[in-house]
Motif scaffolding. Structure first.
Motif: not given
Length: 282
Positions: A267-268, A101-104, A218-219
């Motif tokens: 997701y995150i 999901h990070i890739c997405l 993200i972080y």
């Protein structure tokens, strides 16, 4: 290095950092890096006036990368709270689904960037003008140019993702989050601004600001340096996505990019809620 290891594991608190203090820190970071790089060339010329241009460039790159790492280590020492209080209680370990999901998110941003920003960014001169690249090629031997290219490759895919994330997200963003506790959006925007300024040119600065916002979220949602570093690595790795040539492909890129980003962010966000629950349970 011990402080950086604690920052990487999210085991140590960062002192509150204001925007003014962060601007001062990045100014010192850039100034020291450039002064020492110039001094290294000056000293090398004094010691060996016959040193080739290519070898001088290799020396500058080695010194620049070394100073960058040293400055991040120093920042880790200055901005961390003293003591060994462990603040990470959930022992979060990213799995394959998390990385996917990070890739997405990053691929989604790259698609939108190529469709909507490529033509704008190419209007400005990049960090290394084409004339400078030609000059380096003409004044370097084959082996010197190969070494320079290899060092740039390693710097882009290893040193930059690790140490830039430790500095801009692990230290500065955490410092902003400590300072602006009720406004994480302001903290993320401020860290992205500093990230953009550090690149010292318009096209990379614009790209770095938007990417910095993505990396900041993200972080913030995962509290994982592993995922932040991985996201930065993926952004630096993927450079071969073709630029769309017509409006239909551009719209397709933007729609697919938005879907990937929203899917990944959703997701995150859920991941953060799950991690918070684990921390409470522990």
């Amino acid at each position: 290095m011990y402080n950086l290891k604690q920052i990487y594991k999210n085991e140590i608190k960062i002192k509150p950092i204001s925007l003014l203090k962060s601007l001062f820190a990045i100014a010192i970071y850039i100034l020291v890096q450039n002064i020492i790089s110039l001094l290294s060339v000056f000293i090398s010329v004094l010691i060996n006036p016959n040193m080739s241009f290519g070898n001088n460039m290799i020396l500058v790159m080695i010194v620049t990368v070394s100073i960058s790492i040293a400055m991040v280590i120093l920042a880790g020492h200055i901005f961390t709270e003293k003591g060994n209080t462990k603040i990470n209680n959930n022992n979060f370990k990213p799995n394959r689904k998390d990385y996917l999901h990070i890739c997405l998110i990053i691929i989604g941003y790259i698609l939108i960037r190529e469709a909507a920003l490529f033509e704008v960014l190419t209007q400005f001169e990049g960090p290394i003008p084409d004339e400078s690249i030609d000059f380096i090629i003409e004044n370097s031997s084959g082996i010197e140019f190969f070494v320079l290219s290899l060092m740039l490759f390693l710097q882009t895919l290893i040193e930059a993702p690790i140490f830039e994330e430790l500095f801009f997200r692990g230290i500065l963003l955490n410092g902003f989050l400590s300072k602006y506790k009720i406004n994480h959006k302001k903290a993320i925007i401020y860290s992205a601004i500093i990230f953009a300024i550090a690149h010292l040119n318009i096209p990379q600065g614009i790209n770095a600001f938007i990417l910095g916002v993505m990396l900041g979220y993200i972080y913030y949602y995962t509290k994982s340096m592993k995922l932040s570093i991985f996201a930065h690595f993926i952004n630096n790795l993927i450079i071969f996505i073709p630029v769309p040539s017509n409006i239909i492909f551009k719209i397709a890129y933007i729609c697919l990019g938005l879907y990937c980003i929203l899917k990944g962010l959703n997701y995150i966000k859920q991941l953060r809620e799950k991690n918070n629950k684990l921390a409470i349970d522990n």
